[in-house]
Design a protein around this motif. Structure first.
Motif, PDB file in Angstrom:
ATOM      1  N   ASN A 113       0.829  -0.807   0.299  1.00 34.25           N
ATOM      2  CA  ASN A 113      -0.122  -0.277   0.042  1.00 34.25           C
ATOM      3  C   ASN A 113       0.901   1.209  -0.284  1.00 34.25           C
ATOM      4  N   ARG A 126      -7.898   5.449   1.059  1.00 33.46           N
ATOM      5  CA  ARG A 126      -7.062   4.931   0.366  1.00 33.46           C
ATOM      6  C   ARG A 126      -5.981   5.609  -0.732  1.00 33.46           C
ATOM      7  N   ASN A 127      -6.825   7.058  -0.601  1.00 28.03           N
ATOM      8  CA  ASN A 127      -5.641   7.664  -1.098  1.00 28.03           C
ATOM      9  C   ASN A 127      -4.687   8.595  -0.314  1.00 28.03           C
ATOM     10  N   CYS A 128      -4.345   8.568   1.419  1.00 23.50           N
ATOM     11  CA  CYS A 128      -4.061   9.430   1.908  1.00 23.50           C
ATOM     12  C   CYS A 128      -2.862   8.454   2.768  1.00 23.50           C
ATOM     13  N   ASP A 180       2.329   6.924   0.375  1.00 19.78           N
ATOM     14  CA  ASP A 180       0.948   6.574  -0.507  1.00 19.78           C
ATOM     15  C   ASP A 180       1.529   5.790  -1.612  1.00 19.78           C
ATOM     16  N   LEU A 181       1.370   4.489  -1.921  1.00 22.90           N
ATOM     17  CA  LEU A 181       1.397   4.421  -3.531  1.00 22.90           C
ATOM     18  C   LEU A 181       0.255   4.473  -4.143  1.00 22.90           C
ATOM     19  N   HIS A 219      -6.890  -0.175   2.731  1.00 17.68           N
ATOM     20  CA  HIS A 219      -6.190   1.408   1.995  1.00 17.68           C
ATOM     21  C   HIS A 219      -6.048   1.013   0.446  1.00 17.68           C
TER      22      HIS A 219
HETATM   23 CA    CA Z   1      -3.486   3.618   0.283  1.00 15.84          CA
END
Ligand code: CA
Ligand code: ARE
Length: 478
Positions: free
Chosen positions: A98, A149-151, A158-159, A192
């Motif tokens: 992640n 999921r994006n932070c 965060d990839l 995530h």
């Molecule tokens: Ca993520």
């Protein structure tokens, strides 16, 4: 990706948290194989950041996909997987993709000697650069799926798994592990990541390596770490068609019950009626490496090795009742929740020392070497495929049930004796209780249980005995 590819007569995996590969190879040959363990979950295998004081959680901060950690290098890992497969013990790897390592105080140096520059999101040993990551933001609100999921989870870079280059690097890494003979993965922080990205990644994975005994066209087993106790923006249901899920509701509910917060009689319909996932998709455990030390989910309900009597009872129930894909935790002892595994003055992980009685020393707890636990592993194998029958309870905290005609188990969490004639469903004869002792030659070092022609036996468990469980099965008849 739902099949853990265990041998037909085996049932449970054990998480050998922070163990070294050479030690695990020996443990497979000397103990896990002979005792009928189906598999091991191992700590992350790829290069992680070296953090000050070497906390356990440094392994969740990747620097590269080079297979060098404090547990050993690629050649040692390969050797371990091979030797474990040879004795019927499958390997499941905890994979972290992640994110990459967070900003450190200074330069980030990895366990394989690689350098990275997390402040610039630059990991040259992969390589990943700024363009491969989401813009930085923190996760404040678990109800906001986009944020989760994006932070950045606890500031970890965060990839962006939607980017083909990121997918390719992750796939190269996972496929290499498949080549080395692993049976599957525990996907860290799956919640995530976007289900659609995971679908692409899982869907492109290689089949398992037939040279290691897997049938052709076998998909790697996948268990996704999705913590869903209810009431958040992200639901485990979004991930169920992709692979199995860590069922944290089981961990919380089983801990609560055996801590006395719920009557044991209520365990009669343990399973989906409790709000758990369906059995074949749920990875079930009493505690994991996070919630045993207050990280992750479950809070004060969680039982660990530190509460040994109820912990062994909860473990016996988890292995004794037919629900879920089971996992046992094997810990090092700790006081401080950041503390890493036992180490020498140069920071190398120390090997566990096995004592004469088979238990571990030198800072390792080895719950899997506790008689009450490894004998339940055998119980579970002996009763595999049977149903629960003849449920009995006293209306509160004494319960018992049969597993087909193969096994019988009883629990007493009351402050008074269990002393009852109960139907065991086993053929007449004398059986050795594998909790209080073991079969030694033709004798039993623990309680003997006499089953009559009617299948009934007098079952006695006192409130002050070392263990609140009694278990007998067809494999340990005298
Ligand atoms: Ca993520
Ligand atoms: C460490 C430090 C942090 C620091 C960070 C970066 O502790 O203070 O900011 O480094 O420098 C583990 C440890 C972390 C550690 C991290 C990286 O637990 O403390 O951070 O490694 O070294 C959420 C996630 C879930 C996650 C748990 C712990 O959803 O995925 O938190 N579990 C996995 C692993 C962990 C690991 C990571 C993920 C990261 O099992 O061992 O972290 O790779 C509710 C929500 C849950 C949430 C939970 C706790 O229950 O529903 O989703 O779990 O709260 O926040």
């Amino acid at each position: 990706q739902f099949d853990p590819h265990q041998l037909p007569d085996r049932s449970t995996m054990v998480h050998l948290f922070e163990w070294k590969w050479d030690d695990i190879a020996l443990e497979c040959e000397n103990f896990l194989g002979p005792k009928g363990f189906a598999g091991i979950q191992v700590s992350p295998v790829n290069e992680n950041v070296i953090a000050p004081k070497r906390p356990w959680w440094e392994r969740y901060q990747p620097i590269s996909f080079i297979l060098t950690t404090r547990s050993g290098n690629e050649q040692q890992f390969a050797n371990m997987v091979k030797r474990c497969n040879k004795v019927g013990v499958r390997t499941y790897v905890d994979v972290v993709f992640n994110h990459m390592a967070a900003k450190q105080g200074g330069q980030a140096v990895g366990t394989g000697g690689s350098r990275a520059y997390p402040e610039n999101k630059d990991y040259p040993a992969v390589p990943f650069t700024n363009a491969d990551f989401h813009p930085s933001c923190g996760i404040q609100d678990y109800n906001d799926a986009y944020q989760v999921r994006n932070c950045e989870l606890v500031a970890l870079r965060d990839l962006n798994q939607t980017i083909p280059h990121v997918q390719n690097k992750i796939l190269e890494f996972l496929d290499r592990l498949v080549d080395l003979g692993v049976a599957g993965f525990r996907v860290d922080a799956a919640k995530h990541m976007w289900p659609n990205d995971l679908r692409v990644i899982y869907g492109s994975l290689k089949n398992l390596n037939t040279a290691h005994g897997f049938p052709p066209n076998s998909k790697p087993f996948i268990v996704q770490e999705v913590i869903d106790l209810g009431g958040e923006g992200i639901k485990r249901d979004e991930y169920v068609d992709l692979g199995a899920i860590t069922e944290f509701k089981v961990s919380a509910a089983i801990g609560k019950a055996f801590r006395g917060g719920d009557d044991l009689k209520n365990l009669k319909n343990w399973g989906e009626q409790w709000g758990f996932l369906e059995s074949s998709k749920a990875l079930v455990f009493v505690d994991n490496h996070d919630n045993q030390r207050g990280h992750g989910a479950g809070g004060a309900d969680i039982l660990t090795y530190k509460q040994s009597k109820p912990y062994k009872m909860a473990t016996a129930f988890n292995l004794g009742f037919p629900f879920g894909i089971t996992r046992i935790m094997s810990s090092f002892s700790f006081d401080d929740t950041d503390q890493g595994p036992p180490k020498d003055s140069s920071g190398n992980i120390k090997s566990p020392v096995i004592q004469k009685d088979g238990s571990c020393d030198a800072g390792w707890v080895c719950e899997h070497r506790w008689r009450q636990i490894y004998n339940m592993v055998e119980f579970q194998n002996q009763v595999k495929g049977t149903e629960v029958g003849n449920w009995w309870d006293n209306g509160k905290n004494q319960i018992a049930f049969c597993r087909g005609n193969a096994g019988f188990i009883a629990f007493n969490l009351e402050s008074f004796d269990l002393n009852q004639d109960i139907q065991t469903c086993l053929p007449a004869g004398t059986y050795c209780d594998v909790i209080s002792g073991d079969k030694v030659g033709s004798n039993c070092s623990g309680k003997k249980v006499l089953v009559g022609n009617d299948g009934k036996a007098r079952i006695i468990i006192g409130p002050n005995e070392d263990d609140g469980v009694l278990a007998i099965h067809k494999g340990k008849k005298l």
